[in-house]
Design an enzyme around this catalytic site. Structure first.
Site, PDB file in Angstrom:
ATOM      1  N   ASP A 170      27.757  -0.593  71.778  1.00  0.00           N
ATOM      2  CA  ASP A 170      29.205   0.186  71.943  1.00  0.00           C
ATOM      3  C   ASP A 170      29.443   0.229  73.387  1.00  0.00           C
ATOM      4  OD1 ASP A 170      31.278   2.147  72.139  1.00  0.00           O
ATOM      5  OD2 ASP A 170      30.820   2.657  69.955  1.00  0.00           O
ATOM      6  N   ARG A 233      36.660  -2.853  58.513  1.00  0.00           N
ATOM      7  CA  ARG A 233      37.804  -3.611  58.090  1.00  0.00           C
ATOM      8  C   ARG A 233      37.494  -4.967  57.824  1.00  0.00           C
ATOM      9  NH1 ARG A 233      39.542   0.469  56.835  1.00  0.00           N
ATOM     10  NH2 ARG A 233      41.392   1.689  57.326  1.00  0.00           N
ATOM     11  N   ASP A 257      32.479  -4.007  51.622  1.00  0.00           N
ATOM     12  CA  ASP A 257      33.106  -3.172  50.903  1.00  0.00           C
ATOM     13  C   ASP A 257      34.705  -3.346  51.147  1.00  0.00           C
ATOM     14  OD1 ASP A 257      33.660  -0.681  49.311  1.00  0.00           O
ATOM     15  OD2 ASP A 257      34.202   0.460  51.209  1.00  0.00           O
ATOM     16  N   GLU A 262      43.169  -7.216  50.115  1.00  0.00           N
ATOM     17  CA  GLU A 262      42.599  -6.366  49.299  1.00  0.00           C
ATOM     18  C   GLU A 262      43.832  -5.982  48.321  1.00  0.00           C
ATOM     19  OE1 GLU A 262      41.006  -2.823  51.108  1.00  0.00           O
ATOM     20  OE2 GLU A 262      39.597  -3.860  52.169  1.00  0.00           O
ATOM     21  N   HIS A 281      36.418  -1.343  48.381  1.00  0.00           N
ATOM     22  CA  HIS A 281      36.602  -0.321  49.244  1.00  0.00           C
ATOM     23  C   HIS A 281      36.416   1.139  48.700  1.00  0.00           C
ATOM     24  CE1 HIS A 281      39.479   0.053  52.980  1.00  0.00           C
ATOM     25  NE2 HIS A 281      38.688   1.016  52.838  1.00  0.00           N
TER      26      HIS A 281
END
Length: 315
Positions: A170, A233, A257, A262, A281
């Site tokens: 990160d 996402r 997920d 979707e 999701h």
């Protein structure tokens, strides 16, 4: 005051809103664009999840909208720039589902290492194959976190409790920030994250910079025994390349997920793979988290409508 809710919300949130406003709740309204554009014309607040496209057309149709409530944290379905231009505030469910998502990631790793449902199915089919279902421990394995925000920090705390090594990538964190200094996360490069992780969990938003961040090139750098976990996402992963990589055994499996589309079309080839575990999701969708999410967003919408301070507002 009038509030329109275009997607699923828990009753506790509706009850909060009903105390101060007229509420129209239609959890399937997001599917009917024409009707949605008509309904937003006369409301002061719009509450959505991730399916409603809150774009320029919708924002301009809802001339009276003062605030948009997002039942979650991702903002990729909302034109934030246009909302700011039109002076419409956005509030979101900051951290309300973080525990649930973190537990999903831990559950995915446990499922990958100890396939209890498959072992049970085998026994019920008349087998007693102890060697085939020996499995592996999480202890000593390495989890890589792409993004070290709130959810990833909670994953890190839980992973270290299992005796795992935790790597994080990160660019917004230094070695002295809380997740690095206190959560046991070791900062590393993206390439090293790919190479060293036994499990790689994605925790970044969908932006132009992260779209298709994972292609066949990245999958080929991962361990062939590694698992990819995506609760962020779908568009962050090139699904065509992931299908190919799973088919070629460039990695052991993927827990997804979220998907680019979707729900997925039945032609999505990932649906045909046994080593692609796909859920609808639901990572952040537990009863506890949805109570928190619904109440938090309802309260923040009310705060904005009353001209009061909102803590979870998009700056």
């Amino acid at each position: 005051m009038k509030v329109l809710i275009a997607e699923m919300i828990w009753q506790v949130g509706i009850d909060k809103l009903l105390a101060v406003a007229d509420v129209e709740y239609d959890p399937t309204l997001w599917k009917n664009r024409e009707l949605l554009l008509e309904r937003v014309k006369d409301v002061n607040a719009l509450i959505v999840r991730n399916q409603t496209k809150v774009d320029k057309e919708l924002l301009r149709a809802g001339k009276k909208i003062q605030v948009i409530g997002r039942l979650g944290v991702g903002l990729d379905n909302i034109d934030v720039g246009e909302a700011k231009k039109l002076e419409k505030k956005i509030v979101y469910a900051r951290n309300a589902n973080a525990i649930s998502v973190a537990e999903y990631v831990i559950g995915a790793m446990l499922d990958a290492n100890r396939t209890l449902a498959k072992a049970s199915e085998s026994v019920k089919n008349g087998n007693w194959d102890r060697k085939h279902f020996t499995g592996e421990e999480l202890y000593g394995k390495t989890i890589g976190l792409l993004g070290v925000g709130e959810i990833a920090q909670r994953v890190a705390r839980r992973a270290t409790a299992f005796g795992m090594n935790v790597l994080g990538c990160d660019p917004y964190f230094t070695p002295y920030d809380f997740p690095i200094a206190e959560c046991g996360v070791q900062l590393t490069s993206f390439d090293n994250l790919l190479a060293q992780s036994d499990f790689l969990s994605i925790h970044v938003p969908l932006t132009p910079a992260t779209t298709c961040l994972f292609t066949y090139s990245q999958f080929s750098q991962m361990k062939k025994t590694a698992y990819l976990i995506n609760t962020s996402r779908g568009g962050i992963i090139n699904e065509t390349d992931l299908y190919r990589a799973l088919l070629d055994h460039e990695l052991a499996g993927a827990y997804l997920d979220v998907l680019e589309e979707e729900p997925p079309q039945h032609t999505n080839r990932l649906l045909t793979l046994k080593n692609a575990i796909i859920t609808p999701h639901i990572a952040g969708l537990t009863e506890e988290s949805q109570d928190r999410t619904s109440v938090l967003v309802a309260e923040e919408v009310i705060n904005v409508l009353h001209g009061e301070n909102a803590l979870c507002i998009v700056k």
